[in-house]
Design a protein around this motif. Structure first.
Motif, PDB file in Angstrom:
ATOM      1  N   ASP A  12       0.787  -1.231   0.000  1.00  0.00           N
ATOM      2  CA  ASP A  12       0.000   0.000   0.000  1.00  0.00           C
ATOM      3  C   ASP A  12       0.826   1.291   0.000  1.00  0.00           C
ATOM      4  N   GLY A  13       1.914   1.279   0.765  1.00  0.00           N
ATOM      5  CA  GLY A  13       2.564   2.564   0.992  1.00  0.00           C
ATOM      6  C   GLY A  13       4.076   2.511   0.994  1.00  0.00           C
ATOM      7  N   VAL A  14       4.665   3.683   1.109  1.00  0.00           N
ATOM      8  CA  VAL A  14       6.112   3.791   1.267  1.00  0.00           C
ATOM      9  C   VAL A  14       6.382   4.761   2.407  1.00  0.00           C
ATOM     10  N   SER A  15       7.361   4.433   3.260  1.00  0.00           N
ATOM     11  CA  SER A  15       7.788   5.381   4.282  1.00  0.00           C
ATOM     12  C   SER A  15       9.308   5.460   4.227  1.00  0.00           C
ATOM     13  N   MET A  16       9.840   6.555   4.722  1.00  0.00           N
ATOM     14  CA  MET A  16      11.283   6.765   4.533  1.00  0.00           C
ATOM     15  C   MET A  16      11.903   7.544   5.681  1.00  0.00           C
ATOM     16  N   ALA A  17      13.188   7.215   5.937  1.00  0.00           N
ATOM     17  CA  ALA A  17      14.020   8.035   6.809  1.00  0.00           C
ATOM     18  C   ALA A  17      14.859   8.911   5.893  1.00  0.00           C
ATOM     19  N   PRO A  18      14.533  10.215   5.758  1.00  0.00           N
ATOM     20  CA  PRO A  18      15.297  11.099   4.873  1.00  0.00           C
ATOM     21  C   PRO A  18      16.447  11.725   5.670  1.00  0.00           C
ATOM     22  N   ILE A  19      17.662  11.466   5.212  1.00  0.00           N
ATOM     23  CA  ILE A  19      18.855  11.922   5.943  1.00  0.00           C
ATOM     24  C   ILE A  19      19.429  13.163   5.257  1.00  0.00           C
ATOM     25  N   LEU A  20      19.409  14.265   5.966  1.00  0.00           N
ATOM     26  CA  LEU A  20      19.916  15.542   5.445  1.00  0.00           C
ATOM     27  C   LEU A  20      21.415  15.638   5.739  1.00  0.00           C
ATOM     28  N   TYR A  21      22.219  15.764   4.659  1.00  0.00           N
ATOM     29  CA  TYR A  21      23.670  15.875   4.853  1.00  0.00           C
ATOM     30  C   TYR A  21      24.150  17.183   4.224  1.00  0.00           C
ATOM     31  N   ASN A  22      25.446  17.459   4.410  1.00  0.00           N
ATOM     32  CA  ASN A  22      25.978  18.777   3.996  1.00  0.00           C
ATOM     33  C   ASN A  22      25.295  19.923   4.728  1.00  0.00           C
ATOM     34  N   THR A  23      24.898  19.692   5.969  1.00  0.00           N
ATOM     35  CA  THR A  23      24.258  20.752   6.756  1.00  0.00           C
ATOM     36  C   THR A  23      25.312  21.764   7.225  1.00  0.00           C
ATOM     37  N   PRO A  24      24.892  22.971   7.580  1.00  0.00           N
ATOM     38  CA  PRO A  24      25.851  23.998   8.040  1.00  0.00           C
ATOM     39  C   PRO A  24      26.691  23.542   9.240  1.00  0.00           C
ATOM     40  N   THR A  25      26.103  22.784  10.174  1.00  0.00           N
ATOM     41  CA  THR A  25      26.847  22.361  11.358  1.00  0.00           C
ATOM     42  C   THR A  25      27.726  21.149  11.093  1.00  0.00           C
ATOM     43  N   GLY A  26      27.518  20.481   9.951  1.00  0.00           N
ATOM     44  CA  GLY A  26      28.261  19.248   9.678  1.00  0.00           C
ATOM     45  C   GLY A  26      27.630  18.024  10.300  1.00  0.00           C
ATOM     46  N   ILE A  27      26.639  18.233  11.167  1.00  0.00           N
ATOM     47  CA  ILE A  27      25.937  17.087  11.775  1.00  0.00           C
ATOM     48  C   ILE A  27      24.759  16.702  10.883  1.00  0.00           C
ATOM     49  N   LYS A  28      24.725  15.440  10.481  1.00  0.00           N
ATOM     50  CA  LYS A  28      23.582  14.997   9.676  1.00  0.00           C
ATOM     51  C   LYS A  28      22.302  15.102  10.499  1.00  0.00           C
ATOM     52  N   GLN A  29      21.199  15.323   9.807  1.00  0.00           N
ATOM     53  CA  GLN A  29      19.913  15.427  10.499  1.00  0.00           C
ATOM     54  C   GLN A  29      18.890  14.517   9.842  1.00  0.00           C
ATOM     55  N   ILE A  30      17.879  14.158  10.605  1.00  0.00           N
ATOM     56  CA  ILE A  30      16.798  13.370  10.039  1.00  0.00           C
ATOM     57  C   ILE A  30      15.581  14.291   9.906  1.00  0.00           C
ATOM     58  N   ILE A  31      14.953  14.216   8.737  1.00  0.00           N
ATOM     59  CA  ILE A  31      13.785  15.067   8.457  1.00  0.00           C
ATOM     60  C   ILE A  31      12.531  14.306   8.861  1.00  0.00           C
TER      61      ILE A  31
END
Lengths: 214, 214
Positions: B52-71
């Motif tokens: 039925d569906g799709v779900s995702m962990a979107p990982i934001l990289y190249n952030t200003p702090t250098g720490i990856k983030q999850i959206i």
């Protein structure tokens, strides 16, 4: 600006033994969305129940190989008509989270949790309420990671205590960088589907080990 | 010995616009369990839809702090009448998993996935079907971890494209050893509940970093 939302009206359109279906009208700011179909679990006792269930990742340590393992189950689930790879879990019957987890683990897998089962780094004073399928159902629970000592004499010969409606097989999977592919392989070999929360735990576990690489 | 199980009989007891409720009789070996209540999502198109569906962990990289983030998102969910912290997700509309994920991510969060969004170590030829609440509903999906480049010019000023029934706030959480406690704090501060699959992803991620300690 953030919009507020709330439930404006609801009516029960089906009531069964374990669940009911409701249609709810809700607001998004000034706008009203009508007749959203929702499922609710019937609660037998609201006194101690802020939430419905408990599920757990039981980590088996002191194993013969020295590699920690995760204790999972394959349970026949009538909704999809398939065996599902899942974490041990169950509905809560008292207000002590760990007692409920201990009971369900013993019944479904035969294993005994450690008396000091909590892993300090993952222990929070307020474990939040989580919801398995929030777009569909209000059914809620709490999730914990617990320790199971392979060397505990009671864990040498395990015996399940299943309800008559439960058909459950116990599997052990190595807790290493191959965890996610091991689960996928186990599922493929046996024709199992996988519960999303087990899959995402494994994805989080494996991703943690490679997150610094890109 | 392993017992077999199968569905023997089923009847629809409620049929709505989006879901139906069925009572199913199923077997455990020679024994028959009667009238187990199950929920099913109505499928509009069975041709391409094994799930039925799709779900995702979107990982934001190249952030200003250098720490990856999850959206992640906080979405108002009528079943519990609360905002839930969740992964971006949606029902599939075509047979290309990543196209569906890309569309849902853009609509719900405003972010654009990388063209090469797959993380090699977590890419499997057959991503298995997973089920959010297997004891209740046959609703199924696939879960993926995808990359989102902060430096992509399109991600500098994000704009959601929400359906009229969606009320969604976007949150970024640092992807570090505090991930689970950050989620709990974010939920507490805003009165959110959490989807179990986001919680278990974070628990798996954090557990991976301390698993060797006991």
């Amino acid at each position: 600006m953030d919009k507020e939302s709330q439930i404006i009206k609801q009516q029960v359109v089906y009531e069964g033994k374990w669940i009911k279906v409701l249609k709810k009208d809700f607001s998004i700011g000034d706008k009203v969305i009508k007749e959203y179909e929702c499922v609710e679990r019937n609660k037998s006792d609201k006194v101690f129940k802020e939430f419905d269930g408990v599920s757990m990742a039981p980590i088996l340590y002191n194993t013969p190989t020295g590699i920690k393992q995760i204790i999972i189950i394959a349970q026949f689930r009538p909704p999809a008509g398939k065996f599902m790879l899942e974490f041990p879990a169950g509905l809560v019957e008292s207000d002590n989270l760990f007692e409920n987890a201990e009971r369900e683990l013993k019944e479904e897998t035969g294993y005994y949790m450690d008396k000091q089962s909590q892993i300090e780094e993952l222990s929070f004073p307020n474990i939040p309420i989580s919801v398995d399928d929030p777009g569909l159902c209000s059914g809620s629970g709490k999730f914990i990671v617990v320790k199971v000592d392979y060397k505990d004499i009671r864990n040498q010969k395990i015996t399940q205590e299943l309800d008559e409606a439960e058909n459950i097989r116990v599997h052990l999977v190595n807790l290493d960088s191959q965890l996610l592919s091991s689960l996928i392989q186990l599922a493929e070999n046996n024709g199992y589907w996988i519960s999303t929360k087990l899959y995402t735990f494994a994805a989080g576990f494996c991703f943690s080990q490679i997150a610094s690489k890109f």
